[in-house]
Design an enzyme around this catalytic site. Structure first.
Site, short mmCIF file in Angstrom:
data_model
loop_
_atom_site.label_atom_id
_atom_site.label_comp_id
_atom_site.label_asym_id
_atom_site.label_seq_id
_atom_site.Cartn_x
_atom_site.Cartn_y
_atom_site.Cartn_z
N ASN A 7 33.88 -20.30 21.16
CA ASN A 7 34.94 -20.25 20.15
C ASN A 7 35.65 -18.91 20.31
OD1 ASN A 7 36.52 -20.21 17.89
ND2 ASN A 7 34.86 -20.59 16.42
N ARG A 90 36.05 -24.76 21.34
CA ARG A 90 36.74 -25.07 20.09
C ARG A 90 38.22 -24.71 20.28
NH1 ARG A 90 37.70 -21.73 14.97
NH2 ARG A 90 38.37 -23.34 13.51
N HIS A 179 39.40 -27.81 9.99
CA HIS A 179 37.96 -27.96 9.73
C HIS A 179 37.48 -29.36 10.10
CE1 HIS A 179 38.30 -24.80 6.22
NE2 HIS A 179 37.98 -24.19 7.36
N GLY A 209 34.29 -22.28 2.32
CA GLY A 209 33.86 -21.00 2.88
C GLY A 209 34.97 -20.00 2.61
N ASN A 210 35.14 -19.08 3.53
CA ASN A 210 36.26 -18.17 3.40
C ASN A 210 37.57 -18.97 3.47
OD1 ASN A 210 37.10 -15.60 2.92
ND2 ASN A 210 37.37 -15.17 5.10
N ARG A 240 43.66 -16.66 0.99
CA ARG A 240 44.86 -17.52 1.05
C ARG A 240 45.14 -18.15 -0.31
NH1 ARG A 240 42.46 -20.62 5.75
NH2 ARG A 240 42.76 -19.27 7.54
N ASP A 282 35.02 -12.19 -1.26
CA ASP A 282 33.68 -12.73 -1.09
C ASP A 282 33.13 -13.19 -2.44
OD1 ASP A 282 30.73 -12.85 -0.85
OD2 ASP A 282 31.12 -12.07 1.16
N PHE A 283 32.71 -14.45 -2.47
CA PHE A 283 32.28 -15.03 -3.74
C PHE A 283 31.01 -14.36 -4.30
CE2 PHE A 283 35.36 -18.13 -2.53
CZ PHE A 283 35.82 -18.67 -3.71
N ARG A 284 30.22 -13.76 -3.42
CA ARG A 284 29.03 -13.04 -3.92
C ARG A 284 29.48 -11.85 -4.77
NH1 ARG A 284 26.62 -13.20 2.02
NH2 ARG A 284 28.85 -13.00 2.30
N GLY A 332 29.81 -23.48 -0.36
CA GLY A 332 29.25 -24.80 -0.62
C GLY A 332 27.75 -24.89 -0.34
N GLU A 333 27.30 -24.14 0.68
CA GLU A 333 25.87 -24.20 1.04
C GLU A 333 25.01 -23.25 0.21
OE1 GLU A 333 25.57 -23.47 5.29
OE2 GLU A 333 27.16 -24.92 5.67
N ASN A 334 25.64 -22.16 -0.28
CA ASN A 334 24.83 -21.09 -0.87
C ASN A 334 24.91 -20.90 -2.38
OD1 ASN A 334 23.53 -19.87 1.50
ND2 ASN A 334 25.65 -19.59 2.15
N GLU A 383 29.23 -26.86 13.36
CA GLU A 383 30.34 -27.20 14.25
C GLU A 383 29.94 -27.07 15.72
OE1 GLU A 383 34.27 -25.78 12.02
OE2 GLU A 383 32.51 -24.67 11.42
P1 AMP Z 1 32.12 -19.15 5.75
O1 AMP Z 1 33.60 -18.95 5.93
O2 AMP Z 1 31.71 -20.57 5.76
O3 AMP Z 1 31.30 -18.30 6.68
O4 AMP Z 1 31.76 -18.63 4.27
C1 AMP Z 1 31.82 -17.27 3.96
C2 AMP Z 1 31.85 -17.11 2.48
O5 AMP Z 1 30.72 -17.74 1.88
C3 AMP Z 1 31.71 -15.65 2.06
O6 AMP Z 1 32.96 -15.01 2.04
C4 AMP Z 1 31.15 -15.77 0.69
O7 AMP Z 1 32.22 -15.81 -0.22
C5 AMP Z 1 30.46 -17.10 0.65
N1 AMP Z 1 29.01 -16.97 0.42
C6 AMP Z 1 28.06 -16.75 1.31
N2 AMP Z 1 26.85 -16.66 0.71
C7 AMP Z 1 27.06 -16.83 -0.62
C8 AMP Z 1 26.23 -16.87 -1.79
N3 AMP Z 1 24.92 -16.69 -1.71
N4 AMP Z 1 26.82 -17.07 -2.98
C9 AMP Z 1 28.14 -17.24 -3.06
N5 AMP Z 1 28.97 -17.24 -2.01
C10 AMP Z 1 28.44 -17.03 -0.81
#
Ligand code: AMP
Length: 404
Positions: A7, A90, A179, A209-210, A240, A282-284, A332-334, A383
């Site tokens: 990628n 990719r 995606h 995700g981001n 965005r 970042d959602f964290r 979505g996963e975390n 992916e």
């Molecule tokens: P991705 O683009 O799929 O790699 O997702 C990245 C984003 O996932 C990060 O910017 C976070 O905002 C979010 N993320 C990762 N871990 C967590 C978590 N434990 N709780 C909330 N958001 C998370």
């Protein structure tokens, strides 16, 4: 069989070496700061990690370094390059030409080049990655897997924008969606987890995700998706804006004295949950700030969840109903909290989240209650595996047909 998945970005290159048959990852890694100075992080399964600055003047050198470390006597996982059967790349934009993954030949390279105006940042980087591999591994079969291809099954009523039709016929303005590899992978896994044929399921996949997008996967095919002509459309994301009233761009350019380019840049890089909160993309960070009483961080989360909730509703309507909702990607996963917030109010679609089952991170699991009429699932996206599977299938087919 061993497939190298690449990628390539403008200054980075992610890779994974995996066996598509056993799904085993032999090594993965990331080259960064290509053309600037260079850094390589290489993670071989079950061995020491290599993480150091390495001179990477261009992508060709980066690929060569990847191949060197894959064969290294301490960090390596293969004896020789001959063990790599094929390379899967990719590619972000395949326009209307590429509806499936394809074995790369001259015509395919030309087609990817023709899509550059549609993805001016991504496709050139992807091409550089392919060309670098061709130089370093001449004759190795290579496959292009497009982010847009899965969505090419959308009907015209879903992909057309209500603008002059000639913008579509003459300028290629339409919804493409992105995606695709992720939406396809998680919808297939969801069907497998439910033990039902995908041909009878209406699935809403939420890649959060981001970057964030939803997809209506009806009987295995994408019939609608939230990203559009560019990844800017649809849901708010890390930085965005997602869909906004198009008139805002001209208005804000006048009001703030911005050029069109600057407005576009702000909408891409300074908007989304970062723009609303002023805290982080970042959602964290947002969840932590909101927990401490930061109202704008809370508003950013509320706005994001509200829009995903609405999207799930409209994605279901696009299919005449929904049998399953799937969450994937970083958020979505975390984030169990965000998943719960998004699902609030969707019980009317027969979607009941089980709070205990939802208390999970990064694992495949059905997270709806046992009596929920329809299913909610968590499926970590993969992916790279999808790219490796497509690459292996196409290379085997081509070998059988004598095309390779
Ligand atoms: P991705 O683009 O799929 O790699 O997702 C990245 C984003 O996932 C990060 O910017 C976070 O905002 C979010 N993320 C990762 N871990 C967590 C978590 N434990 N709780 C909330 N958001 C998370």
């Amino acid at each position: 069989m061993k497939i190298l998945v690449i990628n390539a970005g403008s200054s980075s290159l992610k890779y994974q070496l995996l066996d598509p048959d056993t799904k085993e990852v032999l090594a993965k890694g990331l080259c960064e700061r290509i053309g600037i100075d260079g850094h390589l992080k290489h993670t071989p399964t079950g061995k020491d990690v290599f993480d150091a600055d390495v001179d990477l003047p261009d992508h060709e050198v980066a690929i060569q370094e990847v191949l060197n470390i894959l064969q290294h006597n301490h960090y390596g996982v293969i004896q020789s390059m001959d063990e790599i059967d094929a390379v899967g790349h990719r590619v972000v934009h395949g326009g209307e030409e590429f509806t499936h993954s394809v074995v790369i030949d001259r015509k395919v390279m030309k087609g990817i080049k023709e899509c550059i105006p549609l993805a001016p940042l991504h496709n050139p980087a992807n091409l550089v990655g392919i060309e670098a591999c061709q130089d370093v591994m001449p004759g190795k079969p290579m496959v292009a897997v497009f982010d847009t291809a899965f969505h090419q099954t959308m009907p015209p009523k879903a992909f057309i924008y209500a603008v002059p039709y000639r913008w579509y016929t003459e300028n290629k303005v339409r919804r493409y969606g992105f995606h695709g590899t992720s939406h396809q992978y998680v919808s297939q896994r969801a069907a497998e987890m439910l033990g039902r044929p995908i041909e009878e399921l209406r699935i809403v996949t939420c890649h959060l995700g981001n970057g964030a997008s939803t997809c209506s996967v009806k009987f295995g095919q994408s019939v609608d998706t939230s990203m559009g002509f560019t990844p800017q459309d649809g849901l708010p994301m890390g930085t965005r804006s997602g869909a906004i009233d198009a008139a805002i761009t001209e208005y804000i350019a006048d009001q703030r004295g911005y050029s069109g380019k600057r407005v576009e840049n702000v909408l891409n890089k300074e908007s989304g949950v970062l723009g609303i909160s002023g805290v982080s993309s970042d959602f964290r960070d947002l969840e932590a700030a909101a927990a401490e009483g930061n109202e704008r961080a809370q508003l950013a989360i509320d706005n994001f969840c509200y829009k995903v909730t609405k999207r799930i509703g409209s994605s279901a309507a696009a299919m005449g109903g929904v049998d399953a909702v799937v969450f994937t990607a970083g958020v979505g996963e975390n984030s169990a909290t965000l998943r719960a917030k998004i699902m609030e109010g969707l019980e009317f679609l027969g979607l009941k989240l089980d709070p205990e089952k939802n208390d999970v991170r990064g694992k495949e699991r059905i997270i709806s209650t046992d009596d929920s009429p329809n299913a909610i699932l968590l499926v970590p996206t993969n992916e790279e595996l999808m790219i490796a599977l497509d690459t292996a299938r196409l290379v085997r087919e081509a070998e059988l047909n004598g095309a390779l």
